[in-house]
Design a protein around this motif. Sequence first.
Motif, PDB file in Angstrom:
ATOM      1  N   ILE A 211       0.857  -1.192   0.000  1.00  0.00           N
ATOM      2  CA  ILE A 211       0.000   0.000   0.000  1.00  0.00           C
ATOM      3  C   ILE A 211       0.890   1.238   0.000  1.00  0.00           C
ATOM      4  CG2 ILE A 211      -1.796   1.280   1.225  1.00  0.00           C
ATOM      5  CD1 ILE A 211      -2.480  -1.383   2.660  1.00  0.00           C
ATOM      6  N   ASN A 212       0.604   2.168  -0.910  1.00  0.00           N
ATOM      7  CA  ASN A 212       1.286   3.462  -0.946  1.00  0.00           C
ATOM      8  C   ASN A 212       0.648   4.383   0.077  1.00  0.00           C
ATOM      9  OD1 ASN A 212       3.424   3.829  -2.664  1.00  0.00           O
ATOM     10  ND2 ASN A 212       2.166   4.276  -4.444  1.00  0.00           N
ATOM     11  N   PHE A 213       1.443   4.954   0.951  1.00  0.00           N
ATOM     12  CA  PHE A 213       0.972   5.921   1.944  1.00  0.00           C
ATOM     13  C   PHE A 213       1.547   7.287   1.618  1.00  0.00           C
ATOM     14  CE2 PHE A 213       0.370   1.989   4.156  1.00  0.00           C
ATOM     15  CZ  PHE A 213      -0.679   2.204   5.016  1.00  0.00           C
ATOM     16  N   SER A 214       0.706   8.290   1.638  1.00  0.00           N
ATOM     17  CA  SER A 214       1.129   9.679   1.502  1.00  0.00           C
ATOM     18  C   SER A 214       0.541  10.423   2.694  1.00  0.00           C
ATOM     19  CB  SER A 214       0.615  10.269   0.195  1.00  0.00           C
ATOM     20  OG  SER A 214       1.004  11.615   0.080  1.00  0.00           O
ATOM     21  N   VAL A 215       1.424  10.970   3.535  1.00  0.00           N
ATOM     22  CA  VAL A 215       0.997  11.591   4.790  1.00  0.00           C
ATOM     23  C   VAL A 215       1.512  13.023   4.849  1.00  0.00           C
ATOM     24  CG1 VAL A 215       1.061  11.431   7.302  1.00  0.00           C
ATOM     25  CG2 VAL A 215       1.150   9.338   5.936  1.00  0.00           C
ATOM     26  N   SER A 216       0.621  13.944   5.190  1.00  0.00           N
ATOM     27  CA  SER A 216       1.002  15.327   5.446  1.00  0.00           C
ATOM     28  C   SER A 216       0.449  15.719   6.804  1.00  0.00           C
ATOM     29  CB  SER A 216       0.424  16.267   4.391  1.00  0.00           C
ATOM     30  OG  SER A 216       0.941  15.960   3.128  1.00  0.00           O
ATOM     31  N   VAL A 217       1.280  16.380   7.609  1.00  0.00           N
ATOM     32  CA  VAL A 217       0.861  16.850   8.921  1.00  0.00           C
ATOM     33  C   VAL A 217       1.011  18.367   8.925  1.00  0.00           C
ATOM     34  CG1 VAL A 217       1.196  16.709  11.407  1.00  0.00           C
ATOM     35  CG2 VAL A 217       1.652  14.705   9.992  1.00  0.00           C
ATOM     36  N   SER A 218      -0.096  19.078   9.148  1.00  0.00           N
ATOM     37  CA  SER A 218      -0.060  20.542   9.162  1.00  0.00           C
ATOM     38  C   SER A 218       0.540  21.052  10.462  1.00  0.00           C
ATOM     39  CB  SER A 218      -1.467  21.114   8.966  1.00  0.00           C
ATOM     40  OG  SER A 218      -2.247  20.851  10.115  1.00  0.00           O
ATOM     41  N   HIS A 219       0.805  22.362  10.523  1.00  0.00           N
ATOM     42  CA  HIS A 219       1.385  22.971  11.727  1.00  0.00           C
ATOM     43  C   HIS A 219       0.471  22.828  12.938  1.00  0.00           C
ATOM     44  CE1 HIS A 219       4.796  24.481   9.634  1.00  0.00           C
ATOM     45  NE2 HIS A 219       4.075  25.182   8.794  1.00  0.00           N
ATOM     46  N   ASP A 220      -0.844  22.773  12.700  1.00  0.00           N
ATOM     47  CA  ASP A 220      -1.778  22.635  13.827  1.00  0.00           C
ATOM     48  C   ASP A 220      -2.108  21.173  14.140  1.00  0.00           C
ATOM     49  OD1 ASP A 220      -3.376  22.111  11.645  1.00  0.00           O
ATOM     50  OD2 ASP A 220      -4.936  23.554  12.162  1.00  0.00           O
ATOM     51  N   GLY A 221      -1.395  20.227  13.498  1.00  0.00           N
ATOM     52  CA  GLY A 221      -1.545  18.818  13.831  1.00  0.00           C
ATOM     53  C   GLY A 221      -2.565  18.044  13.025  1.00  0.00           C
ATOM     54  N   GLU A 222      -3.205  18.701  12.042  1.00  0.00           N
ATOM     55  CA  GLU A 222      -4.166  17.989  11.198  1.00  0.00           C
ATOM     56  C   GLU A 222      -3.416  17.035  10.270  1.00  0.00           C
ATOM     57  OE1 GLU A 222      -7.610  18.087  11.064  1.00  0.00           O
ATOM     58  OE2 GLU A 222      -7.356  19.169  12.948  1.00  0.00           O
ATOM     59  N   ILE A 223      -3.883  15.786  10.216  1.00  0.00           N
ATOM     60  CA  ILE A 223      -3.241  14.756   9.405  1.00  0.00           C
ATOM     61  C   ILE A 223      -4.044  14.539   8.132  1.00  0.00           C
ATOM     62  CG2 ILE A 223      -2.576  12.325   9.296  1.00  0.00           C
ATOM     63  CD1 ILE A 223      -2.305  12.430  12.369  1.00  0.00           C
ATOM     64  N   GLU A 224      -3.361  14.622   6.990  1.00  0.00           N
ATOM     65  CA  GLU A 224      -3.971  14.255   5.712  1.00  0.00           C
ATOM     66  C   GLU A 224      -3.301  12.970   5.275  1.00  0.00           C
ATOM     67  OE1 GLU A 224      -4.078  15.658   1.093  1.00  0.00           O
ATOM     68  OE2 GLU A 224      -3.974  17.217   2.627  1.00  0.00           O
ATOM     69  N   LEU A 225      -4.112  11.922   5.095  1.00  0.00           N
ATOM     70  CA  LEU A 225      -3.599  10.593   4.778  1.00  0.00           C
ATOM     71  C   LEU A 225      -4.280  10.072   3.523  1.00  0.00           C
ATOM     72  CD1 LEU A 225      -2.084   7.941   5.541  1.00  0.00           C
ATOM     73  CD2 LEU A 225      -4.034   7.391   7.003  1.00  0.00           C
ATOM     74  N   VAL A 226      -3.468   9.678   2.535  1.00  0.00           N
ATOM     75  CA  VAL A 226      -3.985   9.096   1.301  1.00  0.00           C
ATOM     76  C   VAL A 226      -3.328   7.734   1.129  1.00  0.00           C
ATOM     77  CG1 VAL A 226      -4.163   9.339  -1.204  1.00  0.00           C
ATOM     78  CG2 VAL A 226      -4.294  11.370   0.251  1.00  0.00           C
ATOM     79  N   VAL A 227      -4.147   6.713   0.896  1.00  0.00           N
ATOM     80  CA  VAL A 227      -3.621   5.364   0.630  1.00  0.00           C
ATOM     81  C   VAL A 227      -4.067   4.940  -0.754  1.00  0.00           C
ATOM     82  CG1 VAL A 227      -3.519   4.674   3.055  1.00  0.00           C
ATOM     83  CG2 VAL A 227      -5.582   4.212   1.763  1.00  0.00           C
ATOM     84  N   ALA A 228      -3.189   4.202  -1.449  1.00  0.00           N
ATOM     85  CA  ALA A 228      -3.491   3.788  -2.824  1.00  0.00           C
ATOM     86  C   ALA A 228      -2.751   2.498  -3.156  1.00  0.00           C
ATOM     87  CB  ALA A 228      -3.065   4.893  -3.792  1.00  0.00           C
ATOM     88  N   HIS A 229      -3.166   1.881  -4.267  1.00  0.00           N
ATOM     89  CA  HIS A 229      -2.445   0.728  -4.790  1.00  0.00           C
ATOM     90  C   HIS A 229      -1.002   1.131  -5.057  1.00  0.00           C
ATOM     91  CE1 HIS A 229      -5.801  -2.084  -5.953  1.00  0.00           C
ATOM     92  NE2 HIS A 229      -6.468  -0.996  -5.649  1.00  0.00           N
ATOM     93  N   GLU A 230      -0.097   0.181  -5.060  1.00  0.00           N
ATOM     94  CA  GLU A 230       1.324   0.466  -5.255  1.00  0.00           C
ATOM     95  C   GLU A 230       1.588   1.196  -6.571  1.00  0.00           C
ATOM     96  OE1 GLU A 230       5.558  -1.848  -4.992  1.00  0.00           O
ATOM     97  OE2 GLU A 230       3.863  -2.921  -5.844  1.00  0.00           O
ATOM     98  N   ASN A 231       0.861   0.866  -7.639  1.00  0.00           N
ATOM     99  CA  ASN A 231       1.120   1.433  -8.953  1.00  0.00           C
ATOM    100  C   ASN A 231       0.276   2.654  -9.291  1.00  0.00           C
ATOM    101  OD1 ASN A 231       3.114  -0.508  -9.512  1.00  0.00           O
ATOM    102  ND2 ASN A 231       1.553  -1.980 -10.098  1.00  0.00           N
ATOM    103  N   GLU A 232      -0.432   3.203  -8.322  1.00  0.00           N
ATOM    104  CA  GLU A 232      -1.265   4.393  -8.588  1.00  0.00           C
ATOM    105  C   GLU A 232      -0.462   5.646  -8.364  1.00  0.00           C
ATOM    106  OE1 GLU A 232      -5.064   4.608  -6.676  1.00  0.00           O
ATOM    107  OE2 GLU A 232      -5.527   2.552  -7.223  1.00  0.00           O
TER     108      GLU A 232
END
Length: 64
Positions: free
Chosen positions: A43-64
């Motif tokens: 699983i491909n994980f893409s994680v961003s954490v903002s300065h105020d602690g909000e987490i943006e998480l995107v998961v996708a197939h390996e080849n996406e």
Amino acid sequence: MMNALEDKYISCPYCGETIHILIDCSIPSQHYIEDCQVCCQPINFSVSVSHDGEIELVVAHENE
């Protein structure tokens, strides 16, 4: 102060099962591959954490 590790639950993009993951919030931008705990697909994980602690998480197939 916010915890360095946050518990999250995601749905595997392959098998659809809900799996538990830990997000390291001390790193503001991350991209990595982790195998599903149920079906062992990558699983491909893409994680961003903002300065105020909000987490943006995107998961996708390996080849996406």
